[in-house]
Design a protein around this motif. Structure first.
Motif, PDB file in Angstrom:
ATOM      1  N   LEU A  17       0.832  -1.203   0.000  1.00  0.00           N
ATOM      2  CA  LEU A  17       0.000   0.000   0.000  1.00  0.00           C
ATOM      3  C   LEU A  17       0.865   1.250   0.000  1.00  0.00           C
ATOM      4  O   LEU A  17       0.609   2.206  -0.750  1.00  0.00           O
ATOM      5  CB  LEU A  17      -0.914  -0.010   1.230  1.00  0.00           C
ATOM      6  N   GLY A  18       1.910   1.261   0.837  1.00  0.00           N
ATOM      7  CA  GLY A  18       2.803   2.419   0.902  1.00  0.00           C
ATOM      8  C   GLY A  18       3.506   2.673  -0.417  1.00  0.00           C
ATOM      9  O   GLY A  18       3.604   3.824  -0.874  1.00  0.00           O
ATOM     10  N   LEU A  21       1.021   4.113  -2.902  1.00  0.00           N
ATOM     11  CA  LEU A  21       0.754   5.523  -2.613  1.00  0.00           C
ATOM     12  C   LEU A  21       1.880   6.416  -3.125  1.00  0.00           C
ATOM     13  O   LEU A  21       1.636   7.462  -3.743  1.00  0.00           O
ATOM     14  CB  LEU A  21       0.587   5.726  -1.103  1.00  0.00           C
ATOM     15  N   SER A  24       2.014   6.379  -6.991  1.00  0.00           N
ATOM     16  CA  SER A  24       0.901   7.143  -7.571  1.00  0.00           C
ATOM     17  C   SER A  24       1.193   8.638  -7.546  1.00  0.00           C
ATOM     18  O   SER A  24       0.807   9.378  -8.462  1.00  0.00           O
ATOM     19  CB  SER A  24      -0.401   6.832  -6.829  1.00  0.00           C
ATOM     20  N   LEU A  25       1.879   9.093  -6.492  1.00  0.00           N
ATOM     21  CA  LEU A  25       2.267  10.503  -6.422  1.00  0.00           C
ATOM     22  C   LEU A  25       3.330  10.839  -7.469  1.00  0.00           C
ATOM     23  O   LEU A  25       3.252  11.863  -8.151  1.00  0.00           O
ATOM     24  CB  LEU A  25       2.806  10.835  -5.029  1.00  0.00           C
ATOM     25  N   TRP A  28       1.833  10.797 -11.053  1.00  0.00           N
ATOM     26  CA  TRP A  28       0.656  11.654 -11.264  1.00  0.00           C
ATOM     27  C   TRP A  28       1.042  12.815 -12.186  1.00  0.00           C
ATOM     28  O   TRP A  28       1.810  13.693 -11.818  1.00  0.00           O
ATOM     29  CB  TRP A  28       0.200  12.177  -9.915  1.00  0.00           C
ATOM     30  N   SER A 265       1.652   2.186   6.826  1.00  0.00           N
ATOM     31  CA  SER A 265       2.648   1.357   6.141  1.00  0.00           C
ATOM     32  C   SER A 265       3.961   1.424   6.922  1.00  0.00           C
ATOM     33  O   SER A 265       4.101   2.259   7.820  1.00  0.00           O
ATOM     34  CB  SER A 265       2.848   1.866   4.704  1.00  0.00           C
ATOM     35  N   ASN A 268       5.466   4.566   7.466  1.00  0.00           N
ATOM     36  CA  ASN A 268       4.476   5.375   6.739  1.00  0.00           C
ATOM     37  C   ASN A 268       4.980   5.844   5.382  1.00  0.00           C
ATOM     38  O   ASN A 268       4.681   6.963   4.940  1.00  0.00           O
ATOM     39  CB  ASN A 268       4.009   6.556   7.596  1.00  0.00           C
ATOM     40  N   GLY A 270       4.958   6.514   1.672  1.00  0.00           N
ATOM     41  CA  GLY A 270       3.808   6.825   0.825  1.00  0.00           C
ATOM     42  C   GLY A 270       2.793   7.705   1.538  1.00  0.00           C
ATOM     43  O   GLY A 270       2.409   8.767   1.043  1.00  0.00           O
ATOM     44  N   TRP A 271       2.375   7.281   2.725  1.00  0.00           N
ATOM     45  CA  TRP A 271       1.387   8.053   3.498  1.00  0.00           C
ATOM     46  C   TRP A 271       1.983   9.381   3.950  1.00  0.00           C
ATOM     47  O   TRP A 271       1.322  10.422   3.896  1.00  0.00           O
ATOM     48  CB  TRP A 271       0.922   7.238   4.692  1.00  0.00           C
ATOM     49  N   TRP A 274       1.997  11.602   0.979  1.00  0.00           N
ATOM     50  CA  TRP A 274       0.642  12.025   0.620  1.00  0.00           C
ATOM     51  C   TRP A 274       0.152  13.145   1.541  1.00  0.00           C
ATOM     52  O   TRP A 274      -0.472  14.102   1.081  1.00  0.00           O
ATOM     53  CB  TRP A 274      -0.325  10.833   0.699  1.00  0.00           C
TER      54      TRP A 274
END
Length: 308
Positions: A17-18, A21, A24-25, A28, A265, A268, A270-271, A274
């Motif tokens: 998940l991390g 994330l 995806s950033l 983007w 994650s 953290n 990715g988080w 974000w």
């Protein structure tokens, strides 16, 4: 065996998940290209300043940590505490949330002072006074900033964490509840041992109840720490060419730090990025600039964790 497998699946899922994330950033729009331009424009003196501020943050945390240890008669040098703090940062790279390395420094200090419960109590109080100051500061600066007060993701986040903080502390330090659980645990050896350890830790934490001068001093250190944290984010913004209002940064930074307590994650990843990418927009940064700030601050943290 089954429990171990489930734990591995959860850890792998959180890591995935991390990574998703973060990717995806980066992918983007033109984020990666713009991000590369921003990172190349950072000057050496900006990195040096961020390293100095980060070292100051760690030093302040250790000063506050030492208050609780000295009160119980343990005299551990500031350099030793800083070393343990950095070791904790290193292990935070492999566990969820930004406070994951606390158990490592708790264990290492506990071996040194021959008391795991008093070590845990000192780390717990160092963290909890910091969290209390963070929430108070977030509310204070939010009230001074009517524009951000109207932003639901800012105001609701602060409200939820404030309520959650009060309820969590009330439950964790409720001796009657632990006694009630102990009375109903029967003669299950495992539960008896666990509850006895919890009661011992509670006693070591509640030892500081009523020591208002000490707790006030710890809170002062905490407020200083969080103001320097805001300065840290502000300097990182300047490094990538963003010139926000410091008042906006003083509202957004506590929210970012509070959100990163959530175990999304490992460390953290990715988080963290974000939260910077989307919340620094409220301070006038673009999403790419917010991502750059998050990555710069992560890089500085990783640098110090390598020392650990």
């Amino acid at each position: 065996m089954q429990k171990t497998t489930v734990n591995k699946i959860i850890v792998t899922a959180k890591l995935a998940l991390g990574v998703v994330l973060l990717l995806s950033l980066l992918l983007w729009g033109d984020n990666f290209k713009e991000l590369w331009k921003l990172l190349k424009s950072i000057k050496a003196q900006d990195v040096l300043m961020l390293c100095i501020v980060s070292l100051l943050l760690n030093w302040i945390s250790c000063l506050k940590w030492s208050l609780f240890l000295k009160e119980r008669g343990f005299h551990v040098s500031q350099l030793r505490l800083l070393g343990l703090y950095l070791v904790g940062k290193f292990f935070s790279n492999f566990v969820p949330t930004t406070v994951g390395g606390d158990l490592t420094r708790t264990f290492l200090l506990g071996r040194q002072i021959n008391s795991q419960s008093q070590s845990f109590a000192s780390v717990f109080l160092e963290r909890i006074t910091g969290l209390a100051a963070l929430i108070v500061m977030a509310v204070f600066f939010l009230l001074l900033n009517p524009r951000l007060m109207q932003d639901p993701k800012i105001s609701i986040s602060i409200l939820c964490f404030a309520v959650g903080f009060v309820l969590s502390i009330a439950l964790m330090l409720n001796q009657r509840m632990v006694d009630w659980m102990a009375a109903r645990s029967g003669k299950v050896p495992f539960l008896v041992v666990v509850l006895e350890k919890i009661k011992k830790v509670q006693r070591d934490i509640l030892y500081f109840k009523g020591k208002y001068q000490l707790l006030t001093k710890a809170l002062v250190y905490s407020f200083i720490f969080h103001m320097v944290s805001c300065l840290n984010v502000y300097v990182a913004c300047l490094a990538v060419g963003v010139f926000p209002s410091f008042l906006d940064i003083a509202v957004v930074t506590p929210v970012i730090l509070l959100l990163n307590i959530l175990p999304v994650s490992p460390n953290n990843i990715g988080w963290w990025e974000w939260t910077f990418s989307f919340l620094l927009v409220e301070a006038g940064a673009g999403r790419t600039e917010g991502l750059a700030v998050g990555l710069i601050l992560r890089a500085i943290t990783l640098l110090f964790s390598v020392a650990g």
